[in-house]
Design a protein around this motif. Sequence first.
Motif, short mmCIF file in Angstrom:
data_model
loop_
_atom_site.label_atom_id
_atom_site.label_comp_id
_atom_site.label_asym_id
_atom_site.label_seq_id
_atom_site.Cartn_x
_atom_site.Cartn_y
_atom_site.Cartn_z
N UNK A 1 0.84 -1.18 0.00
CA UNK A 1 0.00 0.00 0.00
C UNK A 1 0.89 1.24 0.00
N UNK A 2 0.42 2.26 -0.66
CA UNK A 2 1.16 3.50 -0.77
C UNK A 2 1.33 4.15 0.61
N UNK A 3 2.56 4.46 1.01
CA UNK A 3 2.78 5.09 2.31
C UNK A 3 2.04 6.42 2.48
N UNK A 4 1.89 7.17 1.39
CA UNK A 4 1.14 8.44 1.48
C UNK A 4 -0.31 8.20 1.88
N UNK A 5 -0.88 7.12 1.36
CA UNK A 5 -2.26 6.79 1.70
C UNK A 5 -2.37 6.47 3.18
N UNK A 6 -1.44 5.71 3.69
CA UNK A 6 -1.46 5.36 5.12
C UNK A 6 -1.32 6.63 5.96
N UNK A 7 -0.41 7.52 5.58
CA UNK A 7 -0.25 8.78 6.33
C UNK A 7 -1.51 9.62 6.25
N UNK A 8 -2.17 9.61 5.09
CA UNK A 8 -3.43 10.35 4.94
C UNK A 8 -4.49 9.77 5.88
N UNK A 9 -4.59 8.45 5.94
CA UNK A 9 -5.54 7.81 6.84
C UNK A 9 -5.25 8.18 8.29
N UNK A 10 -3.98 8.28 8.64
CA UNK A 10 -3.62 8.72 9.99
C UNK A 10 -4.07 10.16 10.21
N UNK A 11 -3.83 11.02 9.22
CA UNK A 11 -4.18 12.43 9.34
C UNK A 11 -5.67 12.64 9.53
N UNK A 12 -6.50 11.86 8.81
CA UNK A 12 -7.95 12.07 8.92
C UNK A 12 -8.56 11.28 10.08
N UNK A 13 -7.73 10.48 10.76
CA UNK A 13 -8.19 9.83 11.98
C UNK A 13 -8.83 8.46 11.82
N UNK A 14 -8.67 7.81 10.67
CA UNK A 14 -9.22 6.46 10.58
C UNK A 14 -8.18 5.40 10.89
N UNK A 15 -6.93 5.81 10.97
CA UNK A 15 -5.86 4.94 11.45
C UNK A 15 -5.15 5.67 12.58
N UNK A 16 -4.75 4.94 13.63
CA UNK A 16 -4.00 5.61 14.70
C UNK A 16 -2.60 5.98 14.21
N UNK A 17 -2.03 6.99 14.83
CA UNK A 17 -0.66 7.39 14.49
C UNK A 17 0.27 6.22 14.77
N UNK A 18 1.18 5.99 13.86
CA UNK A 18 2.12 4.88 14.00
C UNK A 18 3.21 5.23 15.01
N UNK A 19 3.66 4.18 15.71
CA UNK A 19 4.83 4.35 16.55
C UNK A 19 6.06 4.43 15.67
N UNK A 20 7.18 4.76 16.26
CA UNK A 20 8.41 4.91 15.48
C UNK A 20 9.56 4.16 16.14
N UNK A 21 10.43 3.65 15.29
CA UNK A 21 11.66 3.05 15.80
C UNK A 21 12.63 4.19 16.13
N UNK A 22 13.75 3.85 16.73
CA UNK A 22 14.75 4.86 17.05
C UNK A 22 15.27 5.55 15.79
N UNK A 23 15.28 4.82 14.69
CA UNK A 23 15.76 5.40 13.43
C UNK A 23 14.65 6.12 12.66
N UNK A 24 13.44 6.18 13.21
CA UNK A 24 12.36 6.95 12.60
C UNK A 24 11.41 6.17 11.71
N UNK A 25 11.63 4.88 11.56
CA UNK A 25 10.71 4.08 10.76
C UNK A 25 9.40 3.87 11.52
N UNK A 26 8.31 3.85 10.77
CA UNK A 26 7.00 3.64 11.38
C UNK A 26 6.83 2.17 11.75
N UNK A 27 6.17 1.95 12.89
CA UNK A 27 5.86 0.60 13.35
C UNK A 27 4.34 0.52 13.48
#
Length: 121
Positions: A1-27
Amino acid sequence: MNPRTIRYYERIGILPKAGRTESGYRIYSDETIERLEFILKAKSLSLKLNEIKEILLLHERGEVPCECTKEFIRKKITEIEDKIINLTELKTKLTALLKIKKYKVANKSICPIIEKTDRQP
């Protein structure tokens, strides 16, 4: 899935904000992945994001959103039926245009077949 789509879903509130690793990758948790799969299934039924969000909000409040979902599905069926009627009418009109054997070409005419059609929105 396109990462921009996932970030958009987070922004509009249908997906929770992702956690991050120490290097900044989304979990993403298993729960988030299941929610994303739900969103994709709902979209495959042509539900709109605001409808999906409403279903998810009901679920988060501990309610079973099935009646709400049924109402969205009923509306979707009505929309589809309307589209079928419109497409059937368009097919009839187009088929009739193909049956035109003779047409008069005026000097300023671009295409008599199209110009002879009824003007309807």
